[in-house]
Design an enzyme around this catalytic site. Structure first.
Site, PDB file in Angstrom:
ATOM      1  N   ASP A  62       0.854  -1.181   0.000  1.00 51.56           N
ATOM      2  CA  ASP A  62       0.000   0.000   0.000  1.00 51.56           C
ATOM      3  C   ASP A  62       0.896   1.239   0.000  1.00 51.56           C
ATOM      4  OD1 ASP A  62      -1.774   2.076   0.669  1.00 51.56           O
ATOM      5  OD2 ASP A  62      -2.993   0.755   1.925  1.00 51.56           O
TER       6      ASP A  62
ATOM      7  N   ALA B 205      -3.791   5.267  -7.436  1.00 49.96           N
ATOM      8  CA  ALA B 205      -4.848   6.180  -6.981  1.00 49.96           C
ATOM      9  C   ALA B 205      -6.168   5.448  -7.024  1.00 49.96           C
ATOM     10  CB  ALA B 205      -4.914   7.400  -7.913  1.00 49.96           C
TER      11      ALA B 205
ATOM     12  N   THR C 138      -4.579  14.411 -13.598  1.00 54.47           N
ATOM     13  CA  THR C 138      -5.733  14.436 -14.497  1.00 54.47           C
ATOM     14  C   THR C 138      -6.118  15.861 -14.902  1.00 54.47           C
ATOM     15  OG1 THR C 138      -8.117  13.975 -14.532  1.00 54.47           O
ATOM     16  CG2 THR C 138      -7.167  14.348 -12.390  1.00 54.47           C
TER      17      THR C 138
ATOM     18  N   LYS D 106      -7.210  14.618  -6.347  1.00 51.28           N
ATOM     19  CA  LYS D 106      -6.076  14.702  -7.283  1.00 51.28           C
ATOM     20  C   LYS D 106      -5.493  16.118  -7.279  1.00 51.28           C
ATOM     21  CE  LYS D 106      -4.657  11.940  -9.722  1.00 51.28           C
ATOM     22  NZ  LYS D 106      -3.665  10.834  -9.559  1.00 51.28           N
TER      23      LYS D 106
ATOM     24  N   LYS E 145     -15.642   2.270 -16.205  1.00 49.61           N
ATOM     25  CA  LYS E 145     -15.438   3.483 -16.995  1.00 49.61           C
ATOM     26  C   LYS E 145     -16.242   3.370 -18.286  1.00 49.61           C
ATOM     27  CE  LYS E 145     -12.447   4.766 -13.895  1.00 49.61           C
ATOM     28  NZ  LYS E 145     -11.085   4.343 -13.796  1.00 49.61           N
ATOM     29  N   LEU E 146     -16.589   4.525 -18.857  1.00 49.41           N
ATOM     30  CA  LEU E 146     -17.566   4.548 -19.945  1.00 49.41           C
ATOM     31  C   LEU E 146     -17.261   3.559 -21.076  1.00 49.41           C
ATOM     32  CD1 LEU E 146     -20.120   5.980 -21.140  1.00 49.41           C
ATOM     33  CD2 LEU E 146     -18.533   7.392 -22.431  1.00 49.41           C
TER      34      LEU E 146
ATOM     35  N   ASP F  50     -28.446  11.896 -14.062  1.00 51.38           N
ATOM     36  CA  ASP F  50     -27.116  12.458 -14.275  1.00 51.38           C
ATOM     37  C   ASP F  50     -26.220  12.204 -13.068  1.00 51.38           C
ATOM     38  OD1 ASP F  50     -25.185  13.729 -15.686  1.00 51.38           O
ATOM     39  OD2 ASP F  50     -26.155  15.693 -15.741  1.00 51.38           O
TER      40      ASP F  50
HETATM   41  P1  NAD Z   1      -6.969   2.365 -12.121  1.00 52.64           P
HETATM   42  O1  NAD Z   1      -8.049   2.562 -11.119  1.00 52.64           O
HETATM   43  O2  NAD Z   1      -7.213   1.488 -13.304  1.00 52.64           O
HETATM   44  O3  NAD Z   1      -5.678   1.788 -11.394  1.00 52.64           O
HETATM   45  C1  NAD Z   1      -5.230   2.250 -10.151  1.00 52.64           C
HETATM   46  C2  NAD Z   1      -4.202   1.267  -9.623  1.00 52.64           C
HETATM   47  O4  NAD Z   1      -3.713   1.775  -8.367  1.00 52.64           O
HETATM   48  C3  NAD Z   1      -4.773  -0.136  -9.355  1.00 52.64           C
HETATM   49  O5  NAD Z   1      -3.893  -1.122  -9.823  1.00 52.64           O
HETATM   50  C4  NAD Z   1      -4.888  -0.173  -7.832  1.00 52.64           C
HETATM   51  O6  NAD Z   1      -4.771  -1.475  -7.298  1.00 52.64           O
HETATM   52  C5  NAD Z   1      -3.725   0.723  -7.432  1.00 52.64           C
HETATM   53  N1  NAD Z   1      -3.892   1.292  -6.094  1.00 52.64           N
HETATM   54  C6  NAD Z   1      -4.994   1.924  -5.604  1.00 52.64           C
HETATM   55  N2  NAD Z   1      -4.793   2.264  -4.322  1.00 52.64           N
HETATM   56  C7  NAD Z   1      -3.530   1.878  -3.995  1.00 52.64           C
HETATM   57  C8  NAD Z   1      -2.750   1.967  -2.830  1.00 52.64           C
HETATM   58  N3  NAD Z   1      -3.226   2.527  -1.706  1.00 52.64           N
HETATM   59  N4  NAD Z   1      -1.501   1.452  -2.834  1.00 52.64           N
HETATM   60  C9  NAD Z   1      -1.015   0.860  -3.962  1.00 52.64           C
HETATM   61  N5  NAD Z   1      -1.709   0.736  -5.091  1.00 52.64           N
HETATM   62  C10 NAD Z   1      -2.961   1.239  -5.120  1.00 52.64           C
HETATM   63  O7  NAD Z   1      -6.531   3.815 -12.555  1.00 52.64           O
HETATM   64  P2  NAD Z   1      -6.019   4.346 -13.966  1.00 52.64           P
HETATM   65  O8  NAD Z   1      -7.181   4.715 -14.786  1.00 52.64           O
HETATM   66  O9  NAD Z   1      -4.992   3.434 -14.484  1.00 52.64           O
HETATM   67  O10 NAD Z   1      -5.333   5.705 -13.501  1.00 52.64           O
HETATM   68  C11 NAD Z   1      -3.967   5.733 -13.078  1.00 52.64           C
HETATM   69  C12 NAD Z   1      -3.597   7.146 -12.700  1.00 52.64           C
HETATM   70  O11 NAD Z   1      -3.788   8.012 -13.809  1.00 52.64           O
HETATM   71  C13 NAD Z   1      -4.432   7.721 -11.573  1.00 52.64           C
HETATM   72  O12 NAD Z   1      -3.577   8.473 -10.750  1.00 52.64           O
HETATM   73  C14 NAD Z   1      -5.441   8.600 -12.272  1.00 52.64           C
HETATM   74  O13 NAD Z   1      -5.826   9.668 -11.436  1.00 52.64           O
HETATM   75  C15 NAD Z   1      -4.637   9.087 -13.454  1.00 52.64           C
HETATM   76  N6  NAD Z   1      -5.402   9.425 -14.656  1.00 52.64           N
HETATM   77  C16 NAD Z   1      -6.303   8.540 -15.189  1.00 52.64           C
HETATM   78  C17 NAD Z   1      -6.964   8.868 -16.371  1.00 52.64           C
HETATM   79  C18 NAD Z   1      -7.947   7.920 -17.016  1.00 52.64           C
HETATM   80  O14 NAD Z   1      -8.586   8.287 -17.989  1.00 52.64           O
HETATM   81  N7  NAD Z   1      -8.104   6.703 -16.540  1.00 52.64           N
HETATM   82  C19 NAD Z   1      -6.706  10.082 -16.999  1.00 52.64           C
HETATM   83  C20 NAD Z   1      -5.794  10.965 -16.427  1.00 52.64           C
HETATM   84  C21 NAD Z   1      -5.145  10.618 -15.265  1.00 52.64           C
HETATM   85  O1  DAU Z   2     -10.435  13.277 -17.548  1.00 52.42           O
HETATM   86  C1  DAU Z   2      -9.604  12.314 -16.965  1.00 52.42           C
HETATM   87  C2  DAU Z   2     -10.415  11.413 -16.083  1.00 52.42           C
HETATM   88  O2  DAU Z   2     -11.166  10.565 -16.939  1.00 52.42           O
HETATM   89  C3  DAU Z   2      -9.572  10.579 -15.125  1.00 52.42           C
HETATM   90  O3  DAU Z   2      -8.922  11.429 -14.229  1.00 52.42           O
HETATM   91  C4  DAU Z   2     -10.445   9.582 -14.348  1.00 52.42           C
HETATM   92  O4  DAU Z   2      -9.618   8.745 -13.546  1.00 52.42           O
HETATM   93  C5  DAU Z   2     -11.209   8.746 -15.340  1.00 52.42           C
HETATM   94  O5  DAU Z   2     -12.085   7.876 -14.652  1.00 52.42           O
HETATM   95  C6  DAU Z   2     -12.002   9.621 -16.312  1.00 52.42           C
HETATM   96  O6  DAU Z   2     -13.080  10.298 -15.601  1.00 52.42           O
HETATM   97  P1  DAU Z   2     -14.527  10.480 -16.260  1.00 52.42           P
HETATM   98  O7  DAU Z   2     -15.494  10.657 -15.177  1.00 52.42           O
HETATM   99  O8  DAU Z   2     -14.482  11.484 -17.349  1.00 52.42           O
HETATM  100  O9  DAU Z   2     -14.670   9.019 -16.952  1.00 52.42           O
HETATM  101  P2  DAU Z   2     -15.870   7.978 -17.014  1.00 52.42           P
HETATM  102  O10 DAU Z   2     -15.462   6.896 -17.957  1.00 52.42           O
HETATM  103  O11 DAU Z   2     -16.346   7.572 -15.666  1.00 52.42           O
HETATM  104  O12 DAU Z   2     -17.040   8.816 -17.701  1.00 52.42           O
HETATM  105  C7  DAU Z   2     -16.858   9.422 -18.963  1.00 52.42           C
HETATM  106  C8  DAU Z   2     -18.116  10.202 -19.281  1.00 52.42           C
HETATM  107  O13 DAU Z   2     -19.184   9.271 -19.503  1.00 52.42           O
HETATM  108  C9  DAU Z   2     -18.587  11.094 -18.159  1.00 52.42           C
HETATM  109  O14 DAU Z   2     -19.135  12.286 -18.707  1.00 52.42           O
HETATM  110  C10 DAU Z   2     -19.679  10.294 -17.455  1.00 52.42           C
HETATM  111  C11 DAU Z   2     -20.273   9.487 -18.594  1.00 52.42           C
HETATM  112  N1  DAU Z   2     -20.785   8.153 -18.215  1.00 52.42           N
HETATM  113  C12 DAU Z   2     -19.973   7.310 -17.525  1.00 52.42           C
HETATM  114  C13 DAU Z   2     -20.423   6.059 -17.157  1.00 52.42           C
HETATM  115  C14 DAU Z   2     -19.528   5.130 -16.349  1.00 52.42           C
HETATM  116  C15 DAU Z   2     -22.054   7.758 -18.628  1.00 52.42           C
HETATM  117  O15 DAU Z   2     -22.772   8.513 -19.294  1.00 52.42           O
HETATM  118  N2  DAU Z   2     -22.490   6.513 -18.276  1.00 52.42           N
HETATM  119  C16 DAU Z   2     -21.744   5.654 -17.529  1.00 52.42           C
HETATM  120  O16 DAU Z   2     -22.213   4.534 -17.224  1.00 52.42           O
END
Ligand code: NAD
Ligand code: DAU
Length: 358
Positions: A61, A85, A136, A166, A201-202, A296
């Protein structure tokens, strides 16, 4: 040989980044992946490299200072890439506490342990050490009008507990840069899509539901806009910032691929319909009738859009994967990894889904 400490490497972006790095640098680098394996962390994401002798997995962790200190004490870490995260906005609305714990306090532990390992007696840092904090675009809040963008100078205005956590973590990293001249970067990236993304995620949720003939939940009017980036382009950006970035700077990552959610959902439906052979019985239910507008998201940000000018001009990075190609590659990956999807959607996911979408 450089040693990378990657946190959260078993999650979506972290595992893609580790694949990218081993593809690019082969056996010239060593990677230690520290992940506590929450619901979002999945060892299957790295199955193909788990026996690579330059790869080590440590289940820990990031909030556990002793465990992280021990990793720094036992290994000569050159680079930290901090992904770990809690990452899902909807979960943060239901349970904010763990977001502050992991995202803010966990980041503080990572900073303190790196600082302790890298700091010299005169307060400067050992040559070549780097810490990259992966953040992000959500920290900037929400854009209304077309033609406005997030720049690195845009004031922080987070709305969800996730984005607030964040933003807080970014500010803690910034404080280490400003106070100690700690050798860190911050990257603020837009929405990623690609292989290994958890179906909360979407995009993976819509792909999975479409294949199963389940309703496709669209929040609100479906007109919220996100700026989608193929995950391997993000991985490349992180590597380039690490090697070419100016220490202490922040860089926005993403750029000019804005789509309304409803457009994404329809693109997925039509792409799947095209890709399925006529003989596949699922083809019969793959159509827009699956779309269901639902309540929403609370505090739902309207529009995100990155101005990638700084990373392009200073570092030479640009998004390379066209959305039309990236979404096909992504759907194809989910077609070919249905066992992966079955594993991650069994058990706890069912409960999450029912509570979230009932
Ligand atoms: P994710 O949720 O898929 O993965 C997060 C990982 O962190 C997992 O493997 C989880 O087990 C690990 N984790 C969580 N808590 C922990 C802890 N306390 N100690 C050790 N490991 C831990 O997330 P992701 O979508 O891969 O995002 C990764 C990073 O990128 C995050 O910091 C997120 O804020 C950032 N980010 C994500 C997106 C996106 O679109 N997914 C966009 C921009 C930035
Ligand atoms: O912008 C970067 C971020 O993108 C990251 O920092 C986050 O970790 C990542 O989860 C993502 O956040 P969003 O909230 O934008 O992603 P999500 O896929 O959850 O949703 C994308 C869009 O789709 C948002 O406007 C909400 C909508 N949505 C999402 C889900 C899960 C729906 O309409 N229906 C759904 O079931």
């Amino acid at each position: 040989m450089r040693t990378y400490l990657v946190t959260g490497g078993s999650g979506f972006i972290g595992s893609n980044y580790i694949h990218y790095m081993f593809d690019r640098y082969k056996d010239e680098i060593r990677i230690i992946n520290v992940d506590v394996l929450t619901y979002a962390g999945n060892p299957e994401n790295l199955k193909d490299i788990e026996n690579n002798e330059n790869y080590t997995f440590i289940k820990a962790d990031i909030c556990d200072r002793d465990a992280i200190e021990e990793i720094f004490a036992k290994n000569e870490i050159d680079r930290v890439v901090h992904f770990a995260a809690e990452s899902h906005v909807d979960r943060s609305i239901r349970n904010p506490e763990v977001f502050v714990q992991t995202n803010v306090l966990g980041t503080l532990v990572m900073l303190n342990c790196a600082k302790k390992a890298w700091e010299l007696e005169d307060g400067s840092f050992r040559e070549g050490k780097r810490f990259l904090h992966v953040s992000t675009d959500e920290v900037y809040g929400s854009l209304e009008e077309e033609g406005t963008y997030f720049y690195e100078t845009t004031p922080y205005d987070p709305h969800s507990p996730y984005s607030a956590s964040k933003a807080s973590s970014d500010l803690v990293v910034k404080s280490y840069i400003d106070t100690y001249h700690f050798p860190a970067f911050i990257t603020n990236c837009s929405n990623n899509y690609g292989a290994y993304q958890f179906p909360e995620k979407l995009i993976p949720l819509i792909i999975n539901n479409t294949l199963q003939g389940k309703k496709l939940p669209v929040y609100g009017d479906g007109k919220n806009v996100r700026d989608w980036l193929y995950v391997m382009d993000h991985a490349k950006a992180i590597d380039m910032v690490m090697e070419k970035g100016r220490i202490g700077e922040k860089y926005n990552v993403g750029g000019h691929n804005e789509r309304q959610n409803i457009e994404i959902v329809k693109t997925i439906i039509h792409t799947i319909a095209e890709m399925l052979p006529d003989s596949d019985p699922r083809k019969a239910h793959v159509n827009e009738e699956l779309i269901t507008y639902v309540a929403d998201r609370k505090g739902h940000d309207r529009r995100y859009a990155i101005a990638p000018d700084k990373i392009r001009s200073e570092i030479g990075w640009e998004p390379e994967t066209k959305f039309e190609d990236g979404i096909k590659m992504t759907i194809k990956w989910y077609f070919e990894h249905q066992e992966w999807m079955q594993h991650v959607t069994s058990g706890a996911y069912q409960k999450y889904y029912e509570e979230m979408y009932r």
